[in-house]
Structures are given as C-alpha cells and as structure tokens.
Design a protein around this motif. Structure first.
Motif, PDB file in Angstrom:
ATOM      1  N   GLU A  54      27.388 -11.368   0.903  1.00  0.00           N
ATOM      2  CA  GLU A  54      27.479 -12.379  -0.133  1.00  0.00           C
ATOM      3  C   GLU A  54      28.843 -12.370  -0.805  1.00  0.00           C
ATOM      4  OE1 GLU A  54      24.173 -11.502  -2.656  1.00  0.00           O
ATOM      5  OE2 GLU A  54      22.809 -12.821  -1.536  1.00  0.00           O
ATOM      6  N   ALA A  55      29.479 -11.213  -0.846  1.00  0.00           N
ATOM      7  CA  ALA A  55      30.778 -11.090  -1.500  1.00  0.00           C
ATOM      8  C   ALA A  55      31.866 -11.891  -0.803  1.00  0.00           C
ATOM      9  CB  ALA A  55      31.175  -9.622  -1.581  1.00  0.00           C
ATOM     10  N   SER A  56      31.609 -12.366   0.429  1.00  0.00           N
ATOM     11  CA  SER A  56      32.622 -13.158   1.122  1.00  0.00           C
ATOM     12  C   SER A  56      32.820 -14.519   0.459  1.00  0.00           C
ATOM     13  CB  SER A  56      32.236 -13.357   2.595  1.00  0.00           C
ATOM     14  OG  SER A  56      31.040 -14.113   2.702  1.00  0.00           O
ATOM     15  N   ILE A  57      31.859 -14.950  -0.357  1.00  0.00           N
ATOM     16  CA  ILE A  57      32.009 -16.161  -1.173  1.00  0.00           C
ATOM     17  C   ILE A  57      32.061 -15.709  -2.625  1.00  0.00           C
ATOM     18  CG2 ILE A  57      30.965 -18.346  -1.876  1.00  0.00           C
ATOM     19  CD1 ILE A  57      29.622 -18.499   0.836  1.00  0.00           C
ATOM     20  N   SER A  58      33.246 -15.746  -3.214  1.00  0.00           N
ATOM     21  CA  SER A  58      33.436 -15.250  -4.576  1.00  0.00           C
ATOM     22  C   SER A  58      33.472 -16.368  -5.605  1.00  0.00           C
ATOM     23  CB  SER A  58      34.734 -14.439  -4.670  1.00  0.00           C
ATOM     24  OG  SER A  58      35.852 -15.246  -4.312  1.00  0.00           O
ATOM     25  N   GLU A  59      33.521 -17.623  -5.146  1.00  0.00           N
ATOM     26  CA  GLU A  59      33.502 -18.765  -6.064  1.00  0.00           C
ATOM     27  C   GLU A  59      33.021 -19.992  -5.296  1.00  0.00           C
ATOM     28  OE1 GLU A  59      36.303 -21.105  -9.358  1.00  0.00           O
ATOM     29  OE2 GLU A  59      37.133 -19.451  -8.173  1.00  0.00           O
ATOM     30  N   ALA A  60      32.278 -20.851  -5.974  1.00  0.00           N
ATOM     31  CA  ALA A  60      31.770 -22.066  -5.346  1.00  0.00           C
ATOM     32  C   ALA A  60      31.734 -23.195  -6.366  1.00  0.00           C
ATOM     33  CB  ALA A  60      30.375 -21.829  -4.763  1.00  0.00           C
ATOM     34  N   VAL A  61      31.881 -24.418  -5.846  1.00  0.00           N
ATOM     35  CA  VAL A  61      31.910 -25.606  -6.694  1.00  0.00           C
ATOM     36  C   VAL A  61      31.077 -26.693  -6.027  1.00  0.00           C
ATOM     37  CG1 VAL A  61      33.390 -27.519  -7.449  1.00  0.00           C
ATOM     38  CG2 VAL A  61      34.123 -25.167  -7.829  1.00  0.00           C
ATOM     39  N   ALA A  62      30.360 -27.480  -6.827  1.00  0.00           N
ATOM     40  CA  ALA A  62      29.664 -28.667  -6.341  1.00  0.00           C
ATOM     41  C   ALA A  62      30.070 -29.851  -7.225  1.00  0.00           C
ATOM     42  CB  ALA A  62      28.151 -28.473  -6.372  1.00  0.00           C
ATOM     43  N   VAL A  63      30.224 -31.027  -6.623  1.00  0.00           N
ATOM     44  CA  VAL A  63      30.682 -32.220  -7.337  1.00  0.00           C
ATOM     45  C   VAL A  63      29.645 -33.327  -7.160  1.00  0.00           C
ATOM     46  CG1 VAL A  63      32.569 -33.851  -7.666  1.00  0.00           C
ATOM     47  CG2 VAL A  63      33.061 -31.556  -6.796  1.00  0.00           C
ATOM     48  N   ALA A  64      29.219 -33.931  -8.259  1.00  0.00           N
ATOM     49  CA  ALA A  64      28.225 -35.001  -8.219  1.00  0.00           C
ATOM     50  C   ALA A  64      28.685 -36.147  -9.116  1.00  0.00           C
ATOM     51  CB  ALA A  64      26.858 -34.491  -8.658  1.00  0.00           C
ATOM     52  N   PHE A  65      28.152 -37.353  -8.859  1.00  0.00           N
ATOM     53  CA  PHE A  65      28.617 -38.560  -9.532  1.00  0.00           C
ATOM     54  C   PHE A  65      27.436 -39.357 -10.077  1.00  0.00           C
ATOM     55  CE2 PHE A  65      31.458 -37.328  -6.143  1.00  0.00           C
ATOM     56  CZ  PHE A  65      32.724 -37.428  -6.707  1.00  0.00           C
ATOM     57  N   SER A  66      27.582 -39.861 -11.299  1.00  0.00           N
ATOM     58  CA  SER A  66      26.611 -40.814 -11.820  1.00  0.00           C
ATOM     59  C   SER A  66      26.852 -42.169 -11.158  1.00  0.00           C
ATOM     60  CB  SER A  66      26.743 -40.939 -13.340  1.00  0.00           C
ATOM     61  OG  SER A  66      28.009 -41.485 -13.684  1.00  0.00           O
ATOM     62  N   PHE A  67      25.907 -43.094 -11.331  1.00  0.00           N
ATOM     63  CA  PHE A  67      26.084 -44.437 -10.773  1.00  0.00           C
ATOM     64  C   PHE A  67      27.318 -45.107 -11.373  1.00  0.00           C
ATOM     65  CE2 PHE A  67      25.124 -49.037 -10.662  1.00  0.00           C
ATOM     66  CZ  PHE A  67      24.946 -49.193  -9.289  1.00  0.00           C
ATOM     67  N   SER A  68      27.510 -44.948 -12.678  1.00  0.00           N
ATOM     68  CA  SER A  68      28.699 -45.524 -13.316  1.00  0.00           C
ATOM     69  C   SER A  68      29.964 -44.839 -12.821  1.00  0.00           C
ATOM     70  CB  SER A  68      28.584 -45.422 -14.836  1.00  0.00           C
ATOM     71  OG  SER A  68      28.434 -44.074 -15.260  1.00  0.00           O
ATOM     72  N   GLY A  69      29.875 -43.559 -12.461  1.00  0.00           N
ATOM     73  CA  GLY A  69      31.028 -42.854 -11.920  1.00  0.00           C
ATOM     74  C   GLY A  69      31.421 -43.349 -10.546  1.00  0.00           C
ATOM     75  N   LEU A  70      30.417 -43.611  -9.693  1.00  0.00           N
ATOM     76  CA  LEU A  70      30.712 -44.169  -8.378  1.00  0.00           C
ATOM     77  C   LEU A  70      31.397 -45.525  -8.504  1.00  0.00           C
ATOM     78  CD1 LEU A  70      27.490 -43.292  -6.322  1.00  0.00           C
ATOM     79  CD2 LEU A  70      29.744 -42.228  -6.134  1.00  0.00           C
ATOM     80  N   LYS A  71      30.901 -46.355  -9.425  1.00  0.00           N
ATOM     81  CA  LYS A  71      31.526 -47.669  -9.637  1.00  0.00           C
ATOM     82  C   LYS A  71      32.949 -47.508 -10.157  1.00  0.00           C
ATOM     83  CE  LYS A  71      28.678 -49.905 -12.287  1.00  0.00           C
ATOM     84  NZ  LYS A  71      28.104 -51.079 -13.008  1.00  0.00           N
ATOM     85  N   TRP A 108      21.194 -36.694 -28.631  1.00  0.00           N
ATOM     86  CA  TRP A 108      21.910 -36.624 -27.357  1.00  0.00           C
ATOM     87  C   TRP A 108      23.417 -36.742 -27.573  1.00  0.00           C
ATOM     88  CZ3 TRP A 108      19.819 -38.743 -22.155  1.00  0.00           C
ATOM     89  CH2 TRP A 108      18.560 -38.183 -21.901  1.00  0.00           C
ATOM     90  N   ARG A 109      24.164 -35.897 -26.867  1.00  0.00           N
ATOM     91  CA  ARG A 109      25.625 -35.905 -26.953  1.00  0.00           C
ATOM     92  C   ARG A 109      26.266 -36.614 -25.767  1.00  0.00           C
ATOM     93  NH1 ARG A 109      26.244 -29.414 -28.209  1.00  0.00           N
ATOM     94  NH2 ARG A 109      25.095 -29.380 -30.190  1.00  0.00           N
ATOM     95  N   TRP A 110      25.549 -36.692 -24.661  1.00  0.00           N
ATOM     96  CA  TRP A 110      26.099 -37.315 -23.457  1.00  0.00           C
ATOM     97  C   TRP A 110      24.962 -37.892 -22.628  1.00  0.00           C
ATOM     98  CZ3 TRP A 110      24.418 -35.460 -18.747  1.00  0.00           C
ATOM     99  CH2 TRP A 110      23.841 -34.189 -18.740  1.00  0.00           C
ATOM    100  N   SER A 111      25.302 -38.851 -21.777  1.00  0.00           N
ATOM    101  CA  SER A 111      24.327 -39.418 -20.845  1.00  0.00           C
ATOM    102  C   SER A 111      25.086 -39.994 -19.658  1.00  0.00           C
ATOM    103  CB  SER A 111      23.464 -40.487 -21.517  1.00  0.00           C
ATOM    104  OG  SER A 111      24.154 -41.716 -21.608  1.00  0.00           O
ATOM    105  N   ASP A 112      24.350 -40.660 -18.771  1.00  0.00           N
ATOM    106  CA  ASP A 112      24.960 -41.191 -17.549  1.00  0.00           C
ATOM    107  C   ASP A 112      25.159 -42.704 -17.607  1.00  0.00           C
ATOM    108  OD1 ASP A 112      22.256 -41.677 -17.609  1.00  0.00           O
ATOM    109  OD2 ASP A 112      21.915 -41.315 -15.486  1.00  0.00           O
ATOM    110  N   VAL A 113      24.973 -43.324 -18.767  1.00  0.00           N
ATOM    111  CA  VAL A 113      25.096 -44.780 -18.864  1.00  0.00           C
ATOM    112  C   VAL A 113      26.153 -45.161 -19.888  1.00  0.00           C
ATOM    113  CG1 VAL A 113      22.692 -45.154 -18.184  1.00  0.00           C
ATOM    114  CG2 VAL A 113      23.268 -44.982 -20.607  1.00  0.00           C
ATOM    115  N   GLU A 114      26.702 -46.346 -19.705  1.00  0.00           N
ATOM    116  CA  GLU A 114      27.672 -46.883 -20.653  1.00  0.00           C
ATOM    117  C   GLU A 114      26.939 -47.432 -21.872  1.00  0.00           C
ATOM    118  OE1 GLU A 114      30.851 -46.726 -20.047  1.00  0.00           O
ATOM    119  OE2 GLU A 114      30.994 -46.421 -17.870  1.00  0.00           O
ATOM    120  N   GLY A 115      27.585 -47.329 -23.025  1.00  0.00           N
ATOM    121  CA  GLY A 115      27.072 -47.982 -24.219  1.00  0.00           C
ATOM    122  C   GLY A 115      25.990 -47.241 -24.962  1.00  0.00           C
ATOM    123  N   HIS A 116      25.690 -45.988 -24.603  1.00  0.00           N
ATOM    124  CA  HIS A 116      24.709 -45.202 -25.341  1.00  0.00           C
ATOM    125  C   HIS A 116      25.381 -44.724 -26.630  1.00  0.00           C
ATOM    126  CE1 HIS A 116      21.699 -42.219 -26.378  1.00  0.00           C
ATOM    127  NE2 HIS A 116      20.982 -42.521 -25.323  1.00  0.00           N
TER     128      HIS A 116
END
Length: 463
Positions: A54-71, A108-116
């Motif tokens: 397991e030590a051969s992977i010392s860091e990992a990252v995943a990236v995801a997008f909201s619908f507004s982010g894809l647009k 709520w401090r954040w969400s995935d939609v515009e105008g909240h």
C-alpha cells in the motif's frame, strides 16, 4: 476512488472550487496539470499498488464536477442522452430540498446550484488523501482563478483508542458495512477467503453488481446502467460518462458536546442503540472482543432481531441498510436492499471557529442512480417519520425533525422511548459527476484544443 477508500492515507482534504468568471482557461490548465501529475489514481494502479504494498501509493486525488461546473467548462449535455434530473437540477435546488425532506437550509454554506442565497456555487470537487504527517505534493489552486473552500480532516479520527481505525467524531468505528463490487472490489486471494470465512453464508449479502456504482455496467436488474453523453464528446462508440459515477456529497457538522451530554445522562448502551452498533463497530448482538470488518457486517434482522430488541428498528444503521427486514421474505429483501446500496468515501473533518473547534463528517456516497440509491435511502428510510411502523420519528443521528425528538427502544424497563435533541446539521451539499480517466482528460483539454484547431483554419484561410 471506487476501488479503494485509501484507508492507509490518513490525511485528507476536500477542495470546493468555484471557477471565477472569465478564468475558465486558467481553471482548465490547473485541472490538466493535476490530471497529469500522477495523483489521479486508476483502479488498475490501486490493484498493482496493493500487489506490491500500500505504501507504493503515498498520495491520491479524485476530481468531480457539478452540472453547473461541466457547463462552465464547456460540456453541454446531449439531447439524445441527457443527464438524469437529480444531477442536472442539483441537490441545492428547491425541488431536491422537498424530495430529500430537508426542513431548512438556512445554515448551508455551499451547494451545487447557481443562485442559492448566501451559498458558494461549487463547480469542482477535489478529494485529496496522503500519508499522515507528510507534505502533500498537490499544487494548491490559485485564488485568482477559483473561489476556494477547504474541508480539512480531523487528525484524531484515526487515533482514538490508538488502534489506527477510522472513527467519526462521536467515537464510533466508521467505514463498515461497505458493499463488495463484483469484479472491482472483491477481495482477492487469501484476503477474500478470510472474508468469506469470517462472514460465512452472509458474505454474498454484500456482493453487488458493478452497474450499481459504475456507469455503463450491469446492475442488479441485469441491465446496463444508463450513460449520459455530452455534445462535444468526439468518440462515436463509448459515451462520455462510461466508467464514471455520481457522488452525493454532504458536509455534516456534528455537535459532539451535545452527544456527550446525552451519553452522560442516558449511558453508553443507549448511545449504541441510536447508532445500531457498539463503539468498536461490532453489531449489538455480538459477544466478545471485536472481530474483522467482514464479521462486523455478517448479520441480518428478520429472524435474529425482528422486533428490534437488539438493534431498534429506527437505529441509524437499520435505516440506512435494512438488509433482510423489509421484503416478503429473506432473499427478496436482500435482493431489494442491493438496489439501494451506497459506497461511502467520506472522512471526518475539523474546522476552527471563533468559539473553538467544530467536528463533522464530509459525507461522500458513490452511486450510479441518484434517485434509486441516495435519494431513496435519504427520503424513504433515513428521513421517513414512519419507517418500520414507527410514528413521527426520523433518523436519531442525522434526522431533521425539530426538537425535541423521540427514539423508540423496544424492551427498555423504564419505558420504550428516550428524548433527544438534534446532534447534526448539514452545512452544504451537492451532486457531482466523477469521470473516468478518459472523460477527465477530455474535460480539461477539449476546449483549448478546439480553439487551436479553429485558429489554424483561420490562419490557413488568410491570403
């Protein structure tokens, strides 16, 4: 991220990023640099890493997008294969608020939609894990390009009782009762044999078809999971979302002080009844010292605990996974439960405030069908005030009914109900698309490439 929870990487951080207007090119360039950094780890590389160590992977990252982010990054859904409504409307929308039985979102401090109102609109979610007490190699995003909110891990979450196991802020073992994804997360070799030995005939209760979590594969209906597409996707065969998944994300603040006061007043045993597990993660009917994770997941309700004398019907784990208790018989109930499983990838977090530290859980659930999985569980089981023949009670840990609340415990000599206050509150939430490697590379490169080709054509046309 679906192959592994990176349990050996005990530092974590979640970046909630909003792309500033006019900075899309710079955002795409930073994301492309991240995609090329070697930190975005494929399932194949996780498998190869575990074969070595397991030590051969010392860091990992995943990236995801909201619908507004894809647009925002130039990806528009194809009319022939659009995104499902929960994702395109967003968890932060008024419609999803009603469907999810969220009584209030004022905090709520954040969400995935515009105008909240008053909320940051998150376009990109970056999940980051690395070795505890070491420096991260990931280059931080530029605040001139992104509005940045970070959720840091709780450094004590792995250290309580010094056993190195993950615990949520109330002190319970976390990360148990995870599904085994057939062909992707099945334990190999001796580890699988040990898991089957520990779980016995209950082992198959955990095994779920890959299409319940990965788009484009066979699900529990024996159907290929629906794959949306985007207009810009150049490939004529596979669609844009193949090998991806949807993430249901919530930042949940936990009132540790209130829970400790409840514990002092009612006792450790009542707290374990609320959760449905012992503090060490073992089921409430377990006798003896803690067993393996497979043993901790090897139980059912219908025969062993039909009336809830061991694990109350409204307990948190019984609501989130009723196992064999809701259908007409054991096998049909287990089959039904497999249609509503979630793969959890969250971590406890800690934030500093003017009044001290606040702990909570950054909840992430991977699923291929937001309506049938996350939303069904949240609406019909967790927040349902009539779940399991109960009346006017929701989940004792993450429910949203107003205080004071009651919780029914069958068999209590002093009465069947205890009164409790709210121990948690959500601070934000959203739906995100976690792309496969090919789709991620396309997102971070396609617009720049399109402009370059157009520029070449324009130059060639100049006399």
């Amino acid at each position: 991220m679906l192959k592994s929870g990176f349990g050996w990487l005990k530092s974590s951080r979640f970046w909630l990023l909003t792309i500033r207007d006019g900075r899309e090119d710079q955002a795409r360039a930073w994301l492309a640099q991240l995609a090329n950094s070697g930190l975005v780890v494929s399932a194949k590389r996780v498998e190869e890493g575990k074969a070595k160590s397991e030590a051969s992977i010392s860091e990992a990252v995943a990236v995801a997008f909201s619908f507004s982010g894809l647009k925002k990054l130039g990806c528009s859904e194809a009319e022939t294969h659009p995104f499902p409504t929960p994702f395109s409307s967003g968890m932060g929308s008024a419609l999803r608020k009603e469907l999810l039985r969220d009584t209030s979102r004022d905090q709520w401090r954040w969400s995935d939609v515009e105008g909240h109102d008053g909320c940051q609109t998150v376009h990109v979610l970056v999940a980051q894990w690395w070795v505890l007490d070491e420096e991260s190699r990931m280059e931080a995003p530029d605040p001139d390009v992104f509005v940045i909110r970070t959720v840091e891990n709780n450094p004590c979450s792995f250290k309580k009782k010094e056993d190195g196991r993950l615990r949520e802020p109330f002190g319970f073992r976390d990360g148990l009762a995870q599904p085994v994804i057939r062909g992707l997360r099945e334990e190999g070799g001796a580890s699988r044999k040990q898991a089957e030995r520990d779980a016995g005939h209950f082992y198959e209760d955990r095994v779920v078809e890959p299409g319940e979590f990965v788009l484009g594969y066979r699900n529990e209906y024996d159907e290929l999971t629906y794959c949306p597409n985007v207009k810009e996707w150049p490939q004529s065969g596979d669609r844009f979302t193949l090998n991806g998944s949807y993430l249901a994300v919530r930042q949940i603040q936990q009132d540790v002080e209130a829970f400790e006061e409840f514990r002092k007043a009612n006792g450790q045993g009542i707290c374990e009844k609320l959760m449905g597990r012992r503090m060490d993660g073992m089921p409430l009917g377990w006798q003896g010292p803690p067993g393996s994770d497979s043993a901790a997941d090897a139980f059912r309700y219908r025969v062993e605990d039909a009336n809830g004398f061991a694990c109350p019907k409204g307990a948190h784990i019984r609501r989130s996974n009723p196992r064999d208790s809701l259908g007409i018989d054991v096998q049909s109930s287990i089959k039904s439960s497999k249609l509503h499983r979630l793969l959890r990838r969250g971590r406890p977090y800690r934030e500093e405030t003017d009044s001290g530290t606040r702990d909570g859980l950054f909840f992430i659930a991977c699923n291929a069908d937001l309506e049938r999985q996350f939303e069904f569980i949240h609406q019909r089981w967790v927040q349902n005030p009539r779940f399991g023949t109960l009346h006017d009670q929701d989940d004792p840990v993450v429910g949203s009914l107003p205080d004071p609340k009651t919780f029914t415990i069958p068999g209590l000599p002093s009465g069947s109900e205890v009164t409790l206050a709210s121990f948690t509150k959500p601070l934000g939430g959203g739906y995100f698309f976690l792309p496969g490697i090919a789709a991620l590379n396309f997102i971070v490169r396609h617009r720049a490439g399109a402009r370059t080709a157009a520029a070449h054509q324009a130059e060639a046309a100049v006399p």
